[in-house]
Every structure is written in C-alpha cells, then in structure tokens.
Write a protein that holds these residues in place. Structure first.
Motif, PDB file in Angstrom:
ATOM      1  N   ILE A  60       0.845  -1.203   0.000  1.00  0.00           N
ATOM      2  CA  ILE A  60       0.000   0.000   0.000  1.00  0.00           C
ATOM      3  C   ILE A  60       0.875   1.246   0.000  1.00  0.00           C
ATOM      4  CG2 ILE A  60      -1.572   1.364   1.455  1.00  0.00           C
ATOM      5  CD1 ILE A  60      -2.843  -1.385   2.259  1.00  0.00           C
ATOM      6  N   ASN A  61       1.907   1.253   0.823  1.00  0.00           N
ATOM      7  CA  ASN A  61       2.808   2.408   0.905  1.00  0.00           C
ATOM      8  C   ASN A  61       3.486   2.698  -0.439  1.00  0.00           C
ATOM      9  OD1 ASN A  61       4.201   4.435   2.619  1.00  0.00           O
ATOM     10  ND2 ASN A  61       6.008   3.238   2.041  1.00  0.00           N
ATOM     11  N   ARG A  62       3.839   1.628  -1.177  1.00  0.00           N
ATOM     12  CA  ARG A  62       4.515   1.794  -2.471  1.00  0.00           C
ATOM     13  C   ARG A  62       3.561   2.173  -3.608  1.00  0.00           C
ATOM     14  NH1 ARG A  62       6.590  -3.206  -1.435  1.00  0.00           N
ATOM     15  NH2 ARG A  62       5.374  -4.050  -3.152  1.00  0.00           N
ATOM     16  N   THR A  63       2.319   1.707  -3.545  1.00  0.00           N
ATOM     17  CA  THR A  63       1.459   1.797  -4.722  1.00  0.00           C
ATOM     18  C   THR A  63       0.237   2.703  -4.592  1.00  0.00           C
ATOM     19  OG1 THR A  63       0.185  -0.151  -4.059  1.00  0.00           O
ATOM     20  CG2 THR A  63       2.129  -0.522  -5.459  1.00  0.00           C
ATOM     21  N   GLU A  87       0.625   1.144  12.790  1.00  0.00           N
ATOM     22  CA  GLU A  87       2.015   1.229  13.247  1.00  0.00           C
ATOM     23  C   GLU A  87       3.002   1.058  12.098  1.00  0.00           C
ATOM     24  OE1 GLU A  87       2.201  -1.729  16.301  1.00  0.00           O
ATOM     25  OE2 GLU A  87       1.076  -0.476  17.738  1.00  0.00           O
ATOM     26  N   HIS A  88       2.753   0.088  11.224  1.00  0.00           N
ATOM     27  CA  HIS A  88       3.710  -0.195  10.148  1.00  0.00           C
ATOM     28  C   HIS A  88       3.700   0.915   9.096  1.00  0.00           C
ATOM     29  CE1 HIS A  88       6.669  -2.911   8.580  1.00  0.00           C
ATOM     30  NE2 HIS A  88       6.093  -2.917   7.390  1.00  0.00           N
ATOM     31  N   LEU A  89       2.536   1.435   8.749  1.00  0.00           N
ATOM     32  CA  LEU A  89       2.483   2.544   7.782  1.00  0.00           C
ATOM     33  C   LEU A  89       3.168   3.786   8.343  1.00  0.00           C
ATOM     34  CD1 LEU A  89      -1.095   2.016   6.353  1.00  0.00           C
ATOM     35  CD2 LEU A  89       1.048   1.889   5.057  1.00  0.00           C
ATOM     36  N   ALA A  90       3.030   4.035   9.637  1.00  0.00           N
ATOM     37  CA  ALA A  90       3.722   5.181  10.251  1.00  0.00           C
ATOM     38  C   ALA A  90       5.238   4.986  10.190  1.00  0.00           C
ATOM     39  CB  ALA A  90       3.261   5.371  11.701  1.00  0.00           C
TER      40      ALA A  90
END
Length: 141
Positions: A60-63, A87-90
C-alpha cells in the motif's frame, strides 16, 4: 417512509433498500459470541500473520497515494490488524507521520480500540471515498 437500512446487494456491490436477510439475527449472535471469545483472550490473536499485514502495508505504501492517511479494516474483532497497519504505515512514512486506521465490527463488544460497531454490509456515506485503503479478511457466509 422509513424503510429498512440500505444493505449491499451481493455480489454486485450496489446498494438497495430491503429487509434484513433471514438468519441475520443468528449470524449477528454468532459474531458477537466469537468476538467476545477473542476479546477474553490474554493475547489478542490476528487471524492473518503479522508479516502478511506488514507486507500489505508495504505494498500500500509503495502503490497507493496516501493523501488522507486514513484506512478502514472491516471485521476487526479485537483491532489487531488495524493496529498493525497503523504502526507499520507510520514506520514506513517519511518522518513517521501517523495514520488513522479505523475498524468496523458487527459485535457491540468490539466498541473500543478505534472500532466502530456496524455491519460492514451497511453503507456509511461519510466513508465513501474517504479512505486511502479498505482491508478485510472477513470471509463470512
């Protein structure tokens, strides 16, 4: 008049006004019971391995253009998946910018940990187009 709540018209995804399906009360009671059991455990389980949620967060973060920094997780029970996403997206974002990841669950006992009590088949107009991503691992009957 004040008809029934809008429900998804499976499998097309269009919304229509009609009565709750037969057996809905039993379905809801089953979900309430399962959620109560999960919340009673000392360690909150995730039905999806943490590494899988982290993989999805990285994808999600990349695309996905994360302009709103807002995600929705349907069928969250204890809220584990939404916490991992948040937590991981932050961690992945420049400067560790926070994300809001709300959950939804049909069980009233899940009314905590940023979870909204609702049937995810019922449309919430305020969420339409509001989230950067929507996730669910719910494969209910």
């Amino acid at each position: 008049g004040g008809g029934a709540a809008p429900l998804a018209c499976p499998p097309c995804g269009r919304w229509a006004r009609h009565a709750l399906p037969r057996g809905f009360g039993a379905y809801r009671a089953e979900q309430e019971s399962a959620t109560e059991a999960v919340l009673a455990e000392t360690e909150m389980p995730s039905w999806v391995p943490v590494r899988d949620i982290q993989f999805l967060a990285e994808y999600i973060n990349r695309t996905v253009p994360l302009h709103r920094r807002f995600g929705i997780c349907h069928g969250t029970r204890a809220g584990v998946e939404q916490r991992i996403f948040r937590e991981h997206l932050a961690r992945l974002s420049p400067g560790g910018v926070e994300f809001t990841v709300l959950g939804s669950d049909i069980a009233g006992v899940a009314d905590s940990n940023d979870t909204v009590v609702m049937d995810y088949h019922v449309e919430r107009p305020e969420w339409r187009g509001a989230a950067d991503f929507v996730y669910s691992n719910a494969l209910d009957r």
